[in-house]
Write an enzyme that holds these catalytic residues in place. Structure first.
Site, short mmCIF file in Angstrom:
data_model
loop_
_atom_site.label_atom_id
_atom_site.label_comp_id
_atom_site.label_asym_id
_atom_site.label_seq_id
_atom_site.Cartn_x
_atom_site.Cartn_y
_atom_site.Cartn_z
N GLU A 323 0.86 -1.25 -0.19
CA GLU A 323 0.02 -0.05 0.07
C GLU A 323 0.70 1.35 0.11
O GLU A 323 1.75 1.35 0.73
CB GLU A 323 -0.83 -0.06 1.23
CG GLU A 323 -1.84 -1.22 1.25
CD GLU A 323 -3.14 -1.03 1.92
OE1 GLU A 323 -3.31 0.12 2.60
OE2 GLU A 323 -3.85 -2.09 2.35
N GLU A 336 2.44 0.31 4.15
CA GLU A 336 2.46 -0.98 4.86
C GLU A 336 2.33 -2.31 3.74
O GLU A 336 1.97 -1.84 2.51
CB GLU A 336 1.28 -0.92 5.69
CG GLU A 336 -0.10 -0.92 5.08
CD GLU A 336 -1.25 -1.04 6.28
OE1 GLU A 336 -1.00 -1.08 7.56
OE2 GLU A 336 -2.55 -0.68 5.96
N ASN A 338 -0.17 -5.73 3.65
CA ASN A 338 -1.31 -6.51 4.24
C ASN A 338 -0.89 -7.72 3.65
O ASN A 338 -1.15 -8.26 2.64
CB ASN A 338 -2.53 -5.82 3.78
CG ASN A 338 -3.12 -5.02 4.53
OD1 ASN A 338 -3.01 -4.99 5.66
ND2 ASN A 338 -3.24 -3.77 3.86
N GLU A 344 -11.01 -6.12 -0.73
CA GLU A 344 -11.24 -5.54 -1.99
C GLU A 344 -10.82 -6.44 -3.10
O GLU A 344 -10.48 -5.99 -4.17
CB GLU A 344 -11.05 -4.04 -2.15
CG GLU A 344 -9.55 -3.99 -2.01
CD GLU A 344 -9.08 -3.75 -0.27
OE1 GLU A 344 -8.00 -3.19 -0.04
OE2 GLU A 344 -10.23 -4.29 0.49
N ARG A 389 -18.72 -1.53 -0.35
CA ARG A 389 -19.00 -2.32 1.17
C ARG A 389 -20.14 -1.85 1.47
O ARG A 389 -20.56 -0.85 2.26
CB ARG A 389 -17.89 -1.91 2.04
CG ARG A 389 -16.64 -2.42 1.13
CD ARG A 389 -15.60 -2.31 2.49
NE ARG A 389 -14.41 -2.58 2.04
CZ ARG A 389 -13.04 -2.71 2.73
NH1 ARG A 389 -13.26 -2.80 4.12
NH2 ARG A 389 -12.06 -2.69 1.82
N ASP A 588 -68.67 18.59 9.39
CA ASP A 588 -69.53 18.71 10.53
C ASP A 588 -70.57 17.83 10.82
O ASP A 588 -70.71 17.36 12.03
CB ASP A 588 -70.40 20.07 10.55
CG ASP A 588 -70.64 20.52 12.14
OD1 ASP A 588 -69.99 19.92 12.96
OD2 ASP A 588 -71.10 21.73 12.16
N ASP A 694 -65.75 33.46 16.55
CA ASP A 694 -65.20 33.52 17.98
C ASP A 694 -66.15 32.94 18.90
O ASP A 694 -67.25 33.23 18.92
CB ASP A 694 -64.62 35.01 18.45
CG ASP A 694 -64.14 34.84 19.85
OD1 ASP A 694 -63.04 34.34 19.99
OD2 ASP A 694 -64.49 34.97 20.97
N LYS A 757 -74.20 31.14 12.95
CA LYS A 757 -73.51 29.78 13.39
C LYS A 757 -74.47 29.52 14.63
O LYS A 757 -73.92 29.95 15.62
CB LYS A 757 -72.03 29.87 13.59
CG LYS A 757 -71.54 28.70 14.20
CD LYS A 757 -70.16 28.72 14.31
CE LYS A 757 -69.62 27.60 14.77
NZ LYS A 757 -69.81 26.29 14.24
N HIS A 787 -76.19 28.30 9.35
CA HIS A 787 -75.67 27.07 9.91
C HIS A 787 -76.53 26.66 11.05
O HIS A 787 -76.58 27.52 12.09
CB HIS A 787 -74.15 27.06 10.23
CG HIS A 787 -73.63 25.82 11.00
ND1 HIS A 787 -73.41 24.63 10.27
CD2 HIS A 787 -73.48 25.65 12.30
CE1 HIS A 787 -72.94 23.90 11.24
NE2 HIS A 787 -73.02 24.40 12.38
N HIS A 789 -77.79 23.02 13.83
CA HIS A 789 -77.89 21.45 14.18
C HIS A 789 -79.10 21.14 14.14
O HIS A 789 -80.18 21.98 14.70
CB HIS A 789 -76.97 21.25 15.43
CG HIS A 789 -75.54 21.38 14.99
ND1 HIS A 789 -74.42 20.15 14.77
CD2 HIS A 789 -74.77 22.55 14.87
CE1 HIS A 789 -73.45 20.78 14.64
NE2 HIS A 789 -73.49 22.14 14.64
N THR A 924 -66.97 25.75 20.70
CA THR A 924 -65.65 25.32 20.78
C THR A 924 -64.63 26.57 20.77
O THR A 924 -64.79 27.09 19.59
CB THR A 924 -65.06 24.22 19.78
OG1 THR A 924 -65.91 23.01 19.81
CG2 THR A 924 -63.47 23.86 20.31
#
Length: 1194
Positions: A323, A336, A338, A344, A389, A588, A694, A757, A787, A789, A924
């Site tokens: 290497e 070095e 190996n 590899e 790898r 709703d 609101d 509402k 609106h 219910h 709410t």
């Protein structure tokens, strides 16, 4: 000379070897007639190998076994306790257990036992693979001592080359340039410090007896020398059994070039050209290339010649690698040798056509290179090759090793692709004990760019689930233009941060299986309100032209809005002859009847029919209000995606939403810029009309919403929350003057449409006529939208009265979703106005068809059906004034708490609580205040008088306290005193609009925080959702990350999971449909898990699910808390090797507190925050899973 000395030494050793083994070695001696201490080539004879052991594991063991099988050599594997189920033992002809009671790595380092196993089973030769004992001279010698061939260099050469210091000396003797470094191993951190002071920084620590990046540390700061020495020594000791280190000067910006060599026992040495290994992370090679791209020929010739020269100098036999570091000026330095096969080696095999493993074996048998046909002049390069790898490491978390079970494995294959692997299959267990390498992927083609293309294609084909891999990182590397040129240095990864920009794999199929398994084992993911089960039918969708027959929906009111703008739209509405309808079925209606649980999946199925047959609707209410947070919180789907999807399906009908003024779609106050940004995003995603109200009719809060909608370009429908009874002269608080005055303010503020509402259904027919007629006379040019219910059952009559009095639009729900706490019946209004001046233009036939779909669909939501507790409408709402949606919720709560018999009392107390609070409009979130107060009084058996008398000593619900503080704004007529003062007990109050004092939200900062938590998947709409519901959004993101797109599942599957053996299809996107069959559920295992088996697109899949009920009886190590920075978790599975702090220690952010080891890699865990160590949950040597709690820092 060195080679000759080595040969002489071998011959001398051979003469007395048998005697020494017999007398002193604890290992089994061989018989004299089978002297297997033969050194290759000694007598010029060849001794064939009949049985070969691989003293290794994993893919390299399998690689050698394959070579042996082709050579008709019998193979032997060894395996540790942790590798009992590993593939390499199954690939061998024989396999033997070693290392009983030893740590995982130590088992493969146990030389005496390995030799004994080899002797007992008549092994001729041992191949060491790479890593472990491959560069241990004592192992090579131990093999030779008992007459077993060591497939590799001689023990003396292994020793010399394995000792980096001697290798450097040999290189210098051979005339090969080396990097400046220590003459021998450094004995201590102090010696290392002296070297650094003499030669300067940077330097690099290297393991003296191993490679592969283990035991390597670059030091650039003098204060890091001691810590780096300790960590490198510890890693080297763990990986190679010897922790000795040496130091070298660190070469800046080099290319890492290595030359493959082969030598035989006859003095022949050749090279097989070079490999470029410059793509490295933490000194570990990630991608290798052969040959080195754009390497000048003179450098190639010089480097390969030096490699051969050094090999000849030391008498090198077998395969090895020399290497070099090549600097930018064209100078190269030996670093070095190996003395083994490299990971590899595959790319060299691909470009030369030479099987290196078979060559190793033949050389060990005594054959010469010429006999193998390996002459230097015959070695040719053929094209280019790349190896990636593939590891079980998570690149998004600093490449932390991941462990667990591979749930899915699908490989990339095809022309030019080679795969070397061992544990790469579905069901394989990836342990924390060994290297994280999963698969080596090798691509070969005629040139480097072509090899890159093949590799990229193969990587994209891989599907690996269950463990994290580095595939996203490898893909980024392969798509990097600098990499494609081929000229890189070892700084490539460090200098390309974009390589670490990952978009997480979707993994949708496996996540959905995990979700289905979770529901099967542990029940529904969303709380179910009743014991009813969803029906098993799939609702029939009315026919609508599709495919090539599909036509664009007919023009509707949205086309007018887009053309005329909000003001022009309002004008056209006012000019319209006939009554306009808003359909509440998509919001709703199901909020009132089915706890807001209807999913986008069922809404979008009917949407095309609505677009084609109800184009004359004034609007479709399908968003906002409670649907926003319920979608995230309980349905695990994004409300923004719902809006965008419905807009795609219904392009011609205006969409309408409920906006709680300054509260947007939340239940609290937000900074004004949050409200403005929300409205802007809503319009961009397809919202048209905003009904702004609101809960206390507090004008300043409504104005904020109006301004935000106006700026965003939406239609402003400012709404008055109706309460009381304008037809009753005895009720003076909310009389006609109150409503006219409030309406005047809203018109003056610029509303396009005036909304009424009636959230509790209090608007009686007579009152509707009076109110609407008065408002119509007062505001002749402003459209009025009403609106209500139908809780009392008078809704149809009231809406007809309002229409006759001048209302332009009224709210209805399709018949099967109407009545009771929902809106009046669409069919009833349509039928009642047919062939009159109020004709809606909607046909009763279409209403009936539309209603049939919802009748079937409603049965899917049986677990939330209000009719379980509410069998009919109830006119007592004229007394208690409970809003429609809340009426259902209160009834559910009473039944679930076992207070069904007290519901009548709760309703009566609701009216009492309302009076105590000042007789306020109830919607709410103000309705919640009244409801909480009523239940508080019932549970504590309180009367109004008792509340007033004992207010200072009672602990009221937080919603009640916040109401009196002014968090909701100011109620009509002000607060009741002295009750307010008594309840607050001196607490802080708001006199003006609560949101006005809040600082603007920093959206950029919020996005950064979210990306840090959840990754790059965070979108702008997620940031907006987090601004409104921070924890809900975090939970949703984590759920989606874990379970995938559950919104694509049919509703029954989503709620209850599949039956066994049920088959279903799930379309995860257009053109991609999953076929899922549920097969079985396994028994409880020791980890508290059950394995759930599926068939996915014809392939067997399984998931492991924690049984939450069983887990309560089992003990497990605690996990770190997500989102709590002082809760320090294990960043990877592994073992604790060093705890650096103790309870009570003060630590600073970044200070090392603990060291973990996994897969032969050590990781220092640092303190994430400044603070004090409050507890430590681990001990030295403890084995941990990822995210296991290490310590708490406060």
């Amino acid at each position: 000379m060195l080679r000759l000395k080595a040969r002489a030494s071998q011959i001398c050793q051979a003469a007395g070897q048998l005697t020494r083994v017999t007398q002193s070695s604890p290992l089994k001696a061989t018989q004299p007639q089978a002297l297997r201490y033969y050194t290759a080539g000694e007598s010029g004879t060849v001794q064939p190998i009949k049985k070969l052991m691989v003293a290794n594991r994993g893919e390299i063991a399998i690689r050698v076994f394959r070579a042996c099988t082709e050579m008709n050599i019998r193979t032997v594997a060894i395996y540790s306790e942790q590798d009992k189920m590993h593939m390499h033992r199954q690939k061998a002809d024989e396999s033997y257990f070693i290392g009983k009671g030893l740590p995982p790595v130590a088992a493969y380092l146990n030389i005496p036992e390995i030799i004994t196993v080899a002797q007992e089973n008549d092994v001729d030769a041992i191949h060491p693979g790479y890593g472990f004992l491959s560069e241990r001279a004592d192992f090579a010698k131990a093999c030779n001592d008992v007459g077993i061939k060591f497939v590799g260099p001689s023990s003396e050469v292994v020793r010399k080359m394995g000792d980096k210091v001697e290798a450097r000396q040999a290189a210098m003797e051979a005339g090969v340039q080396v990097v400046p470094g220590t003459p021998g191993p450094v004995a201590s951190a102090k010696d290392a410090l002296e070297f650094c002071e003499q030669y300067g920084l940077p330097v690099i620590f290297k393991a003296a007896y191993g490679g592969g990046g283990r035991g390597m540390r670059v030091v650039k700061n003098i204060e890091d020398v001691e810590e780096s020495f300790d960590r490198a020594y510890s890693e080297a000791l763990s990986a190679f059994g010897n922790g000795e280190l040496f130091l070298e000067k660190f070469i800046e910006r080099p290319r890492h070039i290595e030359v493959q060599i082969l030598g035989d026992g006859h003095g022949n040495v050749i090279h097989l050209y070079e490999r470029d290994c410059s793509v490295q992370r933490r000194h570990q090679k990630v991608v290798e290339i052969a040959p080195a791209p754009h390497l000048p020929q003179h450098l190639r010739d010089s480097m390969t010649a030096d490699a051969v020269k050094l090999a000849r100098h030391v008498g090198y036999e077998n395969a090895g690698t020399v290497e070099f570091l090549l600097d930018k000026n064209g100078h190269y330095y030996f670093i070095e040798v190996n003395a083994r096969l490299q990971v590899e080696h595959t790319v060299t095999e691909e470009v030369t056509g030479i099987d290196l493993v078979q060559s190793q074996i033949r050389i060990s048998e005594g054959k010469s290179l010429p006999e193998l046909g390996l002459n230097q002049e015959d070695i040719r390069l053929n094209g280019a090759a790349i190896q990636c790898r593939m590891t079980t490491e998570d690149p998004a978390r600093g490449f932390q090793p991941d462990t667990g079970r591979i749930e899915v494995f699908r490989s990339g294959e095809g022309m030019g692709i080679r795969l070397d692997s061992a544990s790469a299959f579905a069901g394989a267990i990836i342990s924390p004990y060994y290297d994280s390498l999963l698969v080596k992927v090798i691509a070969q083609a005629r040139d480097h760019p072509s090899a890159c293309s093949k590799m990229l294609r193969a990587l994209k084909e891989f599907r690996i689930r269950g463990v994290k891999t580095n595939i996203p990182f490898l893909l980024n590397v392969l798509e990097n233009q600098e990499f494609l040129t081929g000229v890189l240095d070892t700084y490539f990864i460090d200098e390309n941060p974009q390589l670490f920009s990952f978009y997480p794999s979707q993994n949708r199929a496996q996540k959905l299986l995990y979700y289905l398994g979770q529901v099967i084992v542990n029940g529904a993911s969303t709380p179910l309100a009743t014991n009813l089960k969803p029906s098993e039918i799939t609702p029939t969708v009315p026919e609508t032209p599709v495919g090539f027959q599909a036509t664009k929906p007919p023009p509707g009111w949205r086309d007018i809005l887009l053309k005329e703008g909000p003001e022009g739209f309002a004008k056209k509405v006012r000019e319209h002859k006939g009554l306009l309808l808003m359909d509440t079925t998509f919001r709703d209606a199901h909020q009132s009847l089915l706890a807001t649980r209807v999913r986008t999946h069922d809404l979008k199925r009917i949407s095309p029919y609505v677009a084609h047959n109800f184009n004359n609707l004034f609007s479709s209410e399908n968003w906002g209000g409670a649907t926003f947070d319920v979608a995230l919180r309980f349905l695990h789907e994004c409300p923004w995606d719902r809006l965008a999807e419905l807009r795609k399906q219904m392009p011609n009908i205006p969409f309408q939403m409920l906006l709680r003024g300054a509260n947007a779609v939340g239940y609290t106050n937000y900074p004004d810029n949050v409200v403005f940004k929300f409205c802007d995003q809503a319009v961009k995603h397809g919202m048209d009309i905003f009904r702004i109200f609101d809960s206390l009719n507090y004008l300043p809060n409504i104005i904020v919403g109006m301004d935000a909608v106006g700026k965003a370009g939406g239609v402003i429908e400012a709404a008055i929350s109706y309460t009381g009874d304008v037809s009753d002269p005895t009720k003076t608080k909310y009389n006609m003057d109150y409503y006219v005055d409030l309406a005047s303010e809203l018109v003056k503020a610029g509303t396009h449409i005036l909304g009424i509402k009636d959230m509790a259904g209090l608007l009686k027919p007579q009152a509707a006529d009076l109110l609407i007629r008065t408002l119509r006379d007062k505001f002749p040019d402003v459209p009025i939208h009403v609106h209500t219910h139908d809780t009392a059952g008078a809704g149809v009559a009231s809406m007809l009265a309002a229409a006759r009095a001048g209302a332009d639009a009224v709210d209805v729900a399709v018949d099967s979703m109407s009545g009771m706490t929902s809106q009046p019946s669409m069919g009833a209004i349509v039928a009642a106005t047919e062939r009159t001046d109020l004709d809606t233009g909607v046909t009763l036939e279409n209403v009936s068809t539309y209603s049939a779909y919802w009748e079937q669909t409603r049965n899917l939501y049986a677990p939330f059906e209000c009719c379980v507790t509410m069998k009919s409408g109830n006119a007592d709402i004229y007394v208690n004034e409970i809003p429609g949606g809340q009426y259902t919720n209160l009834q559910f709560q009473a039944f679930s708490l076992g207070l069904a018999d007290q519901f009548e009392e709760v309703k009566k107390m609701y009216s009492v609580a309302n009076k105590l609070l000042g007789d306020i409009p109830k919607v709410t979130p103000s309705s919640k205040v009244v409801g909480d107060m009523a239940q508080f009084m019932v549970q504590n058996k309180l009367t109004a008088e008792m509340v007033e008398d004992r207010a200072e000593e009672l602990s009221f619900p937080s919603s009640v306290v916040e109401y009196f503080q002014g968090y909701l704004g100011k109620p009509p007529g002000g607060y009741p005193e002295p009750l307010r003062t008594k309840i607050l007990k001196g607490a802080k109050t708001f006199d003006g609009r609560p949101g006005m004092s809040l600082p603007p939200l920093d959206f950029d900062k919020l996005k950064e925080e979210l990306v840090e938590k959840h990754g790059p998947v965070v979108r702008e709409v997620d940031v907006m959702s987090s601004a409104l519901y921070p924890k809900v959004l975090d939970d949703f993101m984590e759920f989606r990350s874990k379970y995938g797109p559950v919104d694509t599942l049919d509703t029954r599957l989503f709620l209850m999971g599949p039956k066994i053996p049920e088959e279903c299809e799930v379309e995860i996107e257009r053109g991609k449909t999953l076929s899922i069959k549920t097969l079985a559920v396994g028994d409880l295992n020791k980890n508290g898990e059950r394995e759930v088996f599926f068939e996915l697109n014809g392939q067997l899949r399984s998931v492991l699910i924690k049984d939450e009920e069983a887990m309560k009886e089992m003990h497990f190590h605690p996990k770190s808390l997500k989102g709590v920075k002082g809760s320090v978790g294990a960043p990877m599975p592994g073992s604790v090797i060093d705890i650096k702090v103790k309870v009570g220690d003060k630590v600073v952010k970044g200070q090392p507190v603990l060291v973990l080891s996994a897969m032969k890699m050590e990781m220092v865990v640092s303190a994430p925050v400044d603070g004090e160590v409050k507890s430590i949950a681990v001990t030295d040597g403890m084995k941990l899973e990822g995210d296991d709690l290490l310590m708490d820092i406060e």
